[in-house]
Design a protein around this motif. Structure first.
Motif, mmCIF file in Angstrom:
data_model
loop_
_atom_site.group_PDB
_atom_site.id
_atom_site.type_symbol
_atom_site.label_atom_id
_atom_site.label_comp_id
_atom_site.label_asym_id
_atom_site.label_seq_id
_atom_site.Cartn_x
_atom_site.Cartn_y
_atom_site.Cartn_z
ATOM 1 N N ILE A 44 -3.820 15.714 41.787
ATOM 2 C CA ILE A 44 -3.779 16.644 42.694
ATOM 3 C C ILE A 44 -2.587 17.819 42.314
ATOM 4 O O ILE A 44 -2.730 19.003 42.500
ATOM 5 C CB ILE A 44 -3.191 16.217 44.198
ATOM 6 C CG1 ILE A 44 -4.490 15.290 44.681
ATOM 7 C CG2 ILE A 44 -3.194 17.343 45.153
ATOM 8 C CD1 ILE A 44 -4.100 14.667 46.104
ATOM 9 N N ALA A 45 -1.441 17.201 41.856
ATOM 10 C CA ALA A 45 -0.392 17.937 41.596
ATOM 11 C C ALA A 45 -0.618 18.819 40.314
ATOM 12 O O ALA A 45 -0.264 19.779 40.314
ATOM 13 C CB ALA A 45 0.798 17.151 41.195
ATOM 14 N N ILE A 70 -3.631 20.813 49.550
ATOM 15 C CA ILE A 70 -3.471 19.460 49.012
ATOM 16 C C ILE A 70 -4.715 18.510 49.511
ATOM 17 O O ILE A 70 -5.350 18.051 48.703
ATOM 18 C CB ILE A 70 -2.229 18.799 49.537
ATOM 19 C CG1 ILE A 70 -1.008 19.404 48.520
ATOM 20 C CG2 ILE A 70 -2.156 17.344 49.017
ATOM 21 C CD1 ILE A 70 0.443 19.018 49.240
ATOM 22 N N VAL A 79 4.248 16.918 46.159
ATOM 23 C CA VAL A 79 3.052 16.474 46.712
ATOM 24 C C VAL A 79 2.920 15.376 47.704
ATOM 25 O O VAL A 79 2.657 15.362 48.875
ATOM 26 C CB VAL A 79 1.854 16.564 45.742
ATOM 27 C CG1 VAL A 79 0.555 16.004 46.482
ATOM 28 C CG2 VAL A 79 1.539 17.909 44.944
ATOM 29 N N THR A 131 -8.123 19.438 47.836
ATOM 30 C CA THR A 131 -7.998 19.218 46.433
ATOM 31 C C THR A 131 -8.045 17.594 46.172
ATOM 32 O O THR A 131 -8.767 17.367 45.135
ATOM 33 C CB THR A 131 -6.779 19.735 45.836
ATOM 34 O OG1 THR A 131 -6.661 21.302 45.810
ATOM 35 C CG2 THR A 131 -6.846 19.595 44.028
#
Length: 311
Positions: free
Chosen positions: A22-23, A9, A33, A12
């Motif tokens: 991100i998700a 996470i 997340v 990214t």
């Protein structure tokens, strides 16, 4: 909370606009997340991600934690790699990272041969979507072998395979489109004129897109990236759909409907280079090195066979 999920996470986040981005990139839900981030911030009593800005960005504490998790993961993977020779070989996997352009037909040819030659070894294939993520995976030993654009580093060893042909795709909606033609010869003037039109670009973390951007920068040309997308296929389909020109690799062209109207312009090899092959760590164990060498031989043989078939 799994540290590897938190690490993914945080790394990214560097290439994303929002938490939702991100998700999407990690194929996780946005609430999950957010939950992982919140738990980590509560655990360490710091703010890891500045959510009020657009794009979001890691705080200094977030970058510190990210660097620390990267080192922990790298050390753990090195320990596991060193211990492999003391364990039953059939209990281990060789993890092969690959770029989106590695065709499924190639994996169907190569993997069975590897399974036959390395009978006690299992294989895990991990698809990567950017040069940044590929570099992180190989540096932190989350993959043993990477197949795609060659990764550079003093601790890395490359097995060169080939330079793919690169094409500019000009849609019917472009002022530069030439009716009744598919292949159009390259010229410096064409590149200059094309750079003034809207472009469908791959996302900024794409190694291939960086190569194309460097070409344009070397020619002192600007570019109007009206759309960015992190998928080769989607970018190509958007371009031929009339949303702008794009640059793509030869592998993608067979995916296009032959009835569509567009021009393709092959870029000269001396103008742009995109070396492809395998990358491993210099200190990889003997089995990983042997698998990489076999893969290189198989893929080179396949390239020769396909070239002879075309001729």
């Amino acid at each position: 909370m799994k540290q590897d999920v938190l690490y993914q996470i945080l790394t990214t986040a560097e290439d994303c606009q929002t938490v939702s981005d991100i998700a999407k990139k990690l194929f996780l839900s946005q609430p999950y997340v957010s939950q992982v981030l919140s738990k980590a911030e509560k655990k360490y009593n710091v703010v890891l991600l500045e959510r009020r800005t657009l794009p979001i960005e890691l705080t200094e504490a977030g970058r510190t934690l990210c660097d620390g998790l990267a080192k922990l993961h790298s050390d753990q993977m090195k320990i596991e790699q060193d211990l492999r020779r003391f364990t039953e070989e059939e209990q281990s996997y060789i993890k092969i990272g690959f770029s989106p352009i590695w065709a499924s037909s190639e994996s169907r040819k190569i993997i069975p041969v590897l399974q036959k030659q390395f009978e006690t070894t299992r294989f895990e294939l991990i698809k990567t979507f950017s040069i940044n993520s590929a570099k992180r995976l190989i540096d932190n030993r989350m993959v043993d072998i990477y197949l795609g654009p060659l990764l550079r580093g003093e601790n890395l060893k490359n097995f060169f395979l080939f330079q793919p042909r690169i094409f500019l795709i000009i849609p019917e909606t472009s002022k530069l489109y030439q009716e009744g033609k598919r292949d159009v010869p390259f010229s410096q003037q064409l590149l200059m004129d094309l750079s003034k039109e809207k472009m469908v670009s791959l996302s900024d973390d794409s190694g291939f897109q960086k190569t194309v951007d460097h070409l344009l920068e070397d020619q002192n040309l600007s570019v109007n990236k009206s759309i960015k997308v992190n998928d080769y296929e989607v970018a190509l389909q958007m371009a031929v759909g009339g949303l702008g020109w794009t640059a793509t690799l030869e592998y993608m062209l067979p995916n296009l409907d032959p009835d569509l109207k567009y021009n393709q312009v092959e870029l000269p090899h001396n103008l742009i280079q995109s070396d492809n092959g395998l990358t491993i760590h210099m200190d990889s164990n003997d089995r990983d090195k042997e698998v990489a060498q076999v893969m290189t031989r198989l893929m080179k043989d396949d390239l020769v066979a396909r070239k002879l078939t075309k001729e």
